[in-house]
Every structure is written in C-alpha cells, then in structure tokens.
Motif scaffolding. Structure first.
Motif, PDB file in Angstrom:
ATOM      1  N   PHE A  68     -18.494  79.034 -35.467  1.00 27.90           N
ATOM      2  CA  PHE A  68     -18.878  77.848 -34.676  1.00 27.90           C
ATOM      3  C   PHE A  68     -20.081  78.106 -33.599  1.00 27.90           C
ATOM      4  O   PHE A  68     -20.743  77.227 -33.487  1.00 27.90           O
ATOM      5  N   HIS A  96     -20.054  73.546 -40.582  1.00 32.11           N
ATOM      6  CA  HIS A  96     -19.329  72.723 -39.961  1.00 32.11           C
ATOM      7  C   HIS A  96     -19.982  71.183 -39.662  1.00 32.11           C
ATOM      8  O   HIS A  96     -21.144  71.257 -39.601  1.00 32.11           O
ATOM      9  N   LEU A  97     -18.992  70.460 -39.901  1.00 29.17           N
ATOM     10  CA  LEU A  97     -19.589  69.096 -40.046  1.00 29.17           C
ATOM     11  C   LEU A  97     -20.246  68.881 -38.899  1.00 29.17           C
ATOM     12  O   LEU A  97     -21.464  67.915 -38.898  1.00 29.17           O
ATOM     13  N   ASP A  98     -19.789  69.083 -37.661  1.00 32.39           N
ATOM     14  CA  ASP A  98     -20.392  68.712 -36.461  1.00 32.39           C
ATOM     15  C   ASP A  98     -21.720  69.421 -35.942  1.00 32.39           C
ATOM     16  O   ASP A  98     -22.399  69.418 -34.960  1.00 32.39           O
ATOM     17  N   GLN A  99     -22.257  70.432 -36.911  1.00 32.64           N
ATOM     18  CA  GLN A  99     -23.435  71.084 -36.645  1.00 32.64           C
ATOM     19  C   GLN A  99     -24.558  70.724 -37.773  1.00 32.64           C
ATOM     20  O   GLN A  99     -25.523  71.259 -37.742  1.00 32.64           O
ATOM     21  N   GLN A 101     -26.471  68.385 -38.029  1.00 35.39           N
ATOM     22  CA  GLN A 101     -27.977  67.821 -37.698  1.00 35.39           C
ATOM     23  C   GLN A 101     -28.753  69.101 -37.293  1.00 35.39           C
ATOM     24  O   GLN A 101     -29.974  69.219 -37.464  1.00 35.39           O
ATOM     25  N   ASP A 116     -12.038  72.289 -44.381  1.00 38.05           N
ATOM     26  CA  ASP A 116     -11.500  71.424 -43.375  1.00 38.05           C
ATOM     27  C   ASP A 116     -12.164  70.150 -43.259  1.00 38.05           C
ATOM     28  O   ASP A 116     -11.589  69.046 -42.679  1.00 38.05           O
ATOM     29  N   TYR A 117     -13.378  69.969 -43.497  1.00 35.20           N
ATOM     30  CA  TYR A 117     -14.136  68.697 -43.223  1.00 35.20           C
ATOM     31  C   TYR A 117     -14.319  67.874 -44.415  1.00 35.20           C
ATOM     32  O   TYR A 117     -15.094  66.703 -44.588  1.00 35.20           O
ATOM     33  N   PHE A 120     -14.583  63.452 -44.689  1.00 33.25           N
ATOM     34  CA  PHE A 120     -15.115  62.908 -43.369  1.00 33.25           C
ATOM     35  C   PHE A 120     -16.708  62.369 -43.958  1.00 33.25           C
ATOM     36  O   PHE A 120     -17.155  63.067 -44.786  1.00 33.25           O
ATOM     37  N   ASP A 124     -22.597  60.646 -40.644  1.00 27.62           N
ATOM     38  CA  ASP A 124     -22.193  60.362 -39.333  1.00 27.62           C
ATOM     39  C   ASP A 124     -22.843  61.641 -38.291  1.00 27.62           C
ATOM     40  O   ASP A 124     -23.316  61.550 -37.314  1.00 27.62           O
ATOM     41  N   TYR A 125     -22.837  62.821 -38.970  1.00 24.07           N
ATOM     42  CA  TYR A 125     -23.300  63.970 -38.525  1.00 24.07           C
ATOM     43  C   TYR A 125     -24.541  64.691 -38.844  1.00 24.07           C
ATOM     44  O   TYR A 125     -25.269  65.291 -38.091  1.00 24.07           O
TER      45      TYR A 125
END
Lengths: 146, 545
Positions: A68, A96-99, A101, A116-117, A120, A124-125
């Motif tokens: 991450f 990873h979802l949050d990365q 973008q 894990d994701y 979702f 959104d990400y």
C-alpha cells in the motif's frame, strides 16, 4: 488478509491468453522472449529502465501494487505510458480501492483489486473528482486546471 | 490575497466526500488501521497521546479574517476552544473526535481551508516568508509560485506515495525567513545576469537525528521549467529513496548516499527528457493572474508629518514587534502569542476572533502565520499602530516578546505528544521566568531559543542560537544543547555543546550561555557572530565547569 495474485498467465483485452514471466527472468533471457509475445510482471523494486529497449516486443506489463505504501509503481506506470508510449496493456494487480485514482492517472489501463475490496463502489475511488491540477498520463474525464 | 475559485471549492468538497467514505469503512471495520493510518495522515489526522489531532493547512502562511473565524468556530465546536499555530505556518487542533472529522472538514472547505497533505508521505504545505511582498529588496513575492506548485502536487498521481514526507519552502527575499535549506526541497527566487527570474534549487535538507543542510542541485532553473524539474527530483526520490529503513526515509538520506553530484546528475538526466514537454511548462498566464490576486491591497499614503504617540510600554512593544513596510505610510505588526505556561503558538478561539476583528479594522482583513508561531498583521497604517496596540493590550495580546529571547519556539513536548522524550513547554516557561526583566531582554536582543521534545525536531532546535533537545537518561529527562545554529543569513546546524544536561540544570545552562554571549559581545554583534569569533570553549567552560 486477501489472496495476493501471482498469476502465471493473463487474458488480454483481445481475449488471448498471454504467458507472464517475472522481471528478472525476462531481463536475463531477453533474446529467448523476443518472439514469444509474453507479458512481464514488474515488482516495485524492479528497475523499470532496463525494460525500455524491449518494449516493442512485450505484449503487456503487469505492475504489482500490493504494498500500500510503496509508490514506485506509479512512476513505473508513468515511464511506460507517458514517457515511452508503450502501446500494450498496463495492468495493475493486487490493487487497493483507495489508490485507483492514482494508478489510472499514472497510466495503468486496467486493474485487479485485492479480494478485500469486492463489493465496494469502485467509481467513488477511480473517478471521485471532477478537476485535477497537474498533467498526467491519463486525465480523461477531468477538468484540468494548471 | 488568492481566493479559491468555485472549482477549487468543488475539489475540496469532493476530497471530503471521499475521505468520509474511507472513514466510514474504517469505523465499520472494512478498512484496517494500517491502511487507514496512511490515508488519514494524508488528511492531516494523527492519533496523539490523548486524542486525534488534525492539522489544517495555511498555505504559505496567508489567512483572511473569515478563515480565522472559521478556525475559531472549529476550536469551539470540535476542540476545547484552542488551536495551535505550528512552525510550518499551519494550525493544529488536539482534541478531535474521529466521527466528526468529515463535518469539520466540510465547514472548513466552505472558506477555502483544508487538511490535504498536511501530513503523510506526500508533498506537504508549502511555506513562504511571512513577509512576502512586504519588504524592499525581494526578487518577487514567492506566494504565486507557492500556490502554483502547491496545486501541481495536490493529489499528484505519481508522487502521492513517496518514501517519506516532502516539505518545500520558497523564498524570494534577501533574508531567509523560510529556512529553505533545512527543507527536503528549498527554492530561492533568483535573477540571472540577463534579468530573467528563476530558481536556485536545494535538495536534501532536514533536521531530526541527522540534521543536514540541503545541497544545491541547480543554480538556475527558469520559472517556466520549474514544474518539470521538481517532478524529476521527486521521480528520482520516488524510485530510489530508501523504503527499507524507517529512519532513512527522507530524501536527505538518498542525497547523502548517492552524493549531491550524482543525485543532481540523475535529476538532470531525467529532466532533459521532460523539460520541453509543453504540458509541464508552468502556465505563465495563470502565474500572471495569481500575481494580480496577490497584489497588495494598499497604495502609498501621502507623506504627511506623522508624530507617533509617546508611551513607555508602547515604545518597547513597537521596537520589538513593528517593522517598516515597503509601502509608505504602512507598518508590519507582529503579534506574539507567547504566554507563560502555555504552549507557544497556542491561541484560544476568543483570541482568534479578536485577531480576525482587528485584521478587519487595521490590516485589510489579512493575517500571516510564521515559523516562530506568531501572527503578522501585514498592512497597518502607521497612524493606526498605536490604536492596534491598545486593542491588543486590552486583550492581553500585546506581548512585547517578539524578537527577544522570551519568544521561545517549543513543540507540544511530553505534555501532549506521544513521540516526545521530554517536556518542552515547562522548560520554556522556566526560561521565560528566568529572563523576565524586559530591560535585560532588550539588552540581549534577538536571540532564539528553540526546544524540541524529541529527535523529530518539530521546534527546529538545530538552527536556533540556543537549541534544546529533550531525551531520556536512566528514566530522567535530559536536554542536549546545541548552539549557534541559524537560517536567516546563512544556514548553519548548531554545534553540540557537550554532554546533555538534566532538566533541573538546563535553565542554568541557558543562562550561562547567554552570559558568555553578553560578556564577549562587541557592539551589536549577533550571537552566531560572537560564536564564530570566540569558538565553543568559553561556553563549554561555563556550562560544565
């Protein structure tokens, strides 16, 4: 902890099964792979510069984003996509979802999220902003302010 | 000053919306602590000793009165009625409840404030001289460049997951109020022999356990090319920086390991590939627009004969706290927040509102924050300075300590921070009590004492005239003393005086050091100049005799 992908082959956008080789194996045996149309798996610690002269016979590239906090994959994607104009797919695995973008704007063309994701809303990400403040490999869908 | 456009505001709201989703996933157990930590830090959110701390960005230290009132509201609504102005010109709130963060950030976004990249391994808030645009002899006001560079590295897709934090300072003035050479990257505005404006670039500065002065990697990068050059610096750092050793993450270690010459060469070679890319050229039209936004809101006043008021306390305060402005008829007023027993830089919500009201009345609504944790009123009419002082006096904000030894810079230390090895604020209080005679303070003059509670060096003790670093020895608090550091005229890391001194004896040691300075000073000689002339031994002898 979700399962980390370590694929041996992958199906590309044209629905062809592409054999994958590890970076070191590829670099040490470049001549062997010149006509085989393989994909190369690159880890963050691999020296992307060594790949530059071989891009014309590489089918696709896999970048591993499992760690991450390790941002080297974004520069690797930048070199492939923007600096060298690699035409093949650049696939981010263990993403990873949050990365999303950051990956997509750095030049990653498709991705496989870690387990894990699942479930979702990826939008959104991957597409949570309407504006960006800098040039990048891929600013599609964003208003550019710079 | 620059005001956020509607699209900038939209971006801030979108960022809050995204962070709220991440926060909710964490609170519901769908996002583990390690990943959430990395994400929350990029939104300025720390877990401290007692509660969550939120650091809000004050880009290049420029604020308006509306923003300061909004910060006061946050202090009341979400904290315990206080904020803490930091040495990097930001503000922190120490008692934030996790579920309330999104609403707090939403309120701040409505006035153009945010916490984006105020922490974490990304480009941090860009700092500037708090007197940018106000003094004679500047190459240019650095703030339009700060704003453009700040934006460029805001959620930058390639450089948001760097090996370590990345702090940038930009200075356009003769004296370096930004301490740019102790930053990961420092930019100094320079003018070439042909009159072209550009930047000298310094990389790899930093404090902490291995304090280093940044190396010059380029003596002149034209304004138009600065973004591509900065990207090359960050690209080399991102790919080659240490990620395997928690204490070697900063770019200074990469520069040290490669050597400044080799590091500069790698950056230059990368830059040659991108410098002519039109997408990476700094937008000169946007720059001109920003320069207009940052134009001073005042015009020279007619040179009428002006006789200032006579008042003993006012005179002392004015001598220490007021500077001349390059626009005739105006002064720059520095407000010290120093109060005995309180953390330097602490301000109550009431004080924030008073300062905001006074900025409206006396300073064209504008305020600046400084690395000495003070508040500057940048545009005060000379004939209103006395009225402003009276108002400040009424609200106990007219401390005349600015520019004296009593204006101590200290981190929150062991009272608040879980990283601290020793207390900072109580030591600052004891030093202030020891030097409570204003005549003596005026005699000593501008002498910096900075106190850090641990090696992270948040109070910049390495570059103070007298620096104190808290540490533990056999379960007791000790302080390592460094002397004669500075950044204003040149950048010098202070020299270690000798073995660390116990908390009990450290104030005596400070007094001895000051006395050696006074005994050896010739005329207006500064502390660092005396040190250069007499060396370290006289100080050692007095402290350790």
């Amino acid at each position: 902890m979700s399962d980390i992908l370590e694929p041996k082959s992958i199906v590309n956008k044209a629905n062809e099964n592409i054999e994958l080789v590890e970076f070191d194996e590829f670099i040490n045996n470049i001549n062997k792979y010149e006509t085989l149309g393989v994909g190369v798996i690159i880890k963050p610690s691999d020296d992307i510069m060594l790949l530059k002269d071989s891009l014309y016979f590489i089918e696709l590239v896999i970048l591993d984003f499992n760690n991450f906090d390790d941002g080297r994959g974004y520069s690797q994607a930048y070199f492939l996509s923007k600096r060298w104009g690699f035409k093949g797919e650049i696939i981010g695995i263990n993403a990873h979802l949050d990365q999303l973008q950051f990956m997509l704007r750095s030049g990653v063309t498709s991705y496989e999220l870690l387990e894990d994701y699942k479930g979702f809303n990826e939008e959104d990400y991957s597409n949570g902003f309407s504006i960006c403040y800098q040039a990048a490999a891929n600013n599609s869908g964003l208003r550019e302010k710079y | 000053m620059y005001q956020y456009s509607p699209e900038d505001s939209e971006f801030l709201v979108e960022r809050v919306d995204q962070f709220e989703k991440q926060l909710n996933r964490h609170l519901s157990g769908d996002l583990d602590e390690a990943k959430f930590r990395s994400l929350r830090l990029r939104n300025g959110l720390y877990m401290e000793l007692h509660a969550h701390m939120l650091r809000v960005a004050i880009p290049y230290g420029t604020l308006n009165s509306i923003q300061l009132r909004a910060l006061a509201d946050v202090a009341d609504k979400y904290d315990r009625g206080f904020g803490h102005f930091t040495t990097r010109q930001n503000i922190q709130f120490n008692w934030i409840e996790l579920p309330e963060i999104a609403n707090l950030l939403r309120e701040l976004s409505s006035v153009g404030l945010h916490a984006i990249q105020t922490s974490g391994k990304a480009t941090r808030n860009i700092t500037a001289d708090p007197l940018s645009g106000l003094t004679e002899g500047e190459i240019e006001d650095a703030r339009p460049y700060c704003e453009l560079i700040r934006r460029w590295f805001n959620l930058h897709p390639e450089f948001s997951w760097l090996p370590g934090k990345f702090k940038i300072a930009i200075n356009g003035a003769k004296l370096d109020e930004t301490a740019l050479k102790i930053h990961d990257l420092g930019l100094r505005l320079v003018r070439s022999d042909e009159g072209e404006i550009g930047f000298s670039v310094f990389v790899g500065g930093g404090l902490g356990a291995a304090a280093m002065v940044g190396a010059e990697t380029a003596s002149f990068i034209p304004v138009e090319d600065i973004l591509s050059y900065l990207e090359s610096v960050m690209r080399i750092y991102n790919l080659k920086g240490r990620r395997d050793h928690q204490k070697r993450l900063r770019i200074k270690f990469l520069v040290r390991e490669l050597g400044a010459v080799e590091f500069s060469r790698l950056v230059y070679e990368d830059w040659l590939q991108t410098k002519d890319d039109p997408e990476l050229k700094l937008n000169l039209i946007e720059l001109e627009g920003l320069k207009k936004d940052f134009e001073l809101p005042i015009k020279p006043l007619p040179q009428a004969k002006f006789i200032d008021k006579v008042d003993f306390n006012y005179s002392i305060w004015k001598k220490n706290n007021v500077r001349s402005h390059k626009i005739s008829g105006y002064s720059i007023v520095n407000v010290s927040l120093t109060k005995l027993g309180a953390a330097p830089g602490d301000a109550s919500s009431e004080q924030m509102r008073i300062l905001a009201d006074l900025a409206d009345k006396y300073s064209e609504t504008e305020l600046r924050t400084t690395k000495r944790q003070t508040i500057v009123f940048p545009h005060v009419r000379k004939d209103q300075v006395f009225d402003l002082w009276q108002s400040l006096e009424k609200y106990e904000l007219a401390s005349p300590h600015q520019g004296t030894l009593a204006q101590i810079v200290a981190c929150p230390g062991g009272d608040y921070c879980d990283l601290a090895k020793a207390v900072s604020i109580p030591i600052a209080t004891r030093v202030q009590k020891r030097f409570d005679d204003m005549n003596k303070l005026l005699d000593i003059g501008d002498l910096n004492i900075n106190i850090s509670g641990c090696e992270n060096s948040c109070a910049h003790h390495h570059v103070a005239d007298i620096g104190l670093l808290g540490m533990q020895k056999n379960g007791e608090e000790y302080y390592q003393i460094t002397i004669a550091g500075e950044t204003l005229h040149e950048t010098i890391i202070g020299k270690k005086l000798g073995p660390s001194v116990s908390g009990e004896n450290v104030v005596d040691a400070v007094e001895e050091i000051v006395n050696v300075y006074l005994d050896n000073r010739e005329e207006e000689e500064r502390f660092t100049d005396v040190f250069k002339r007499i060396g370290i031994n006289p100080y050692k002898e007095k402290v350790y005799e």
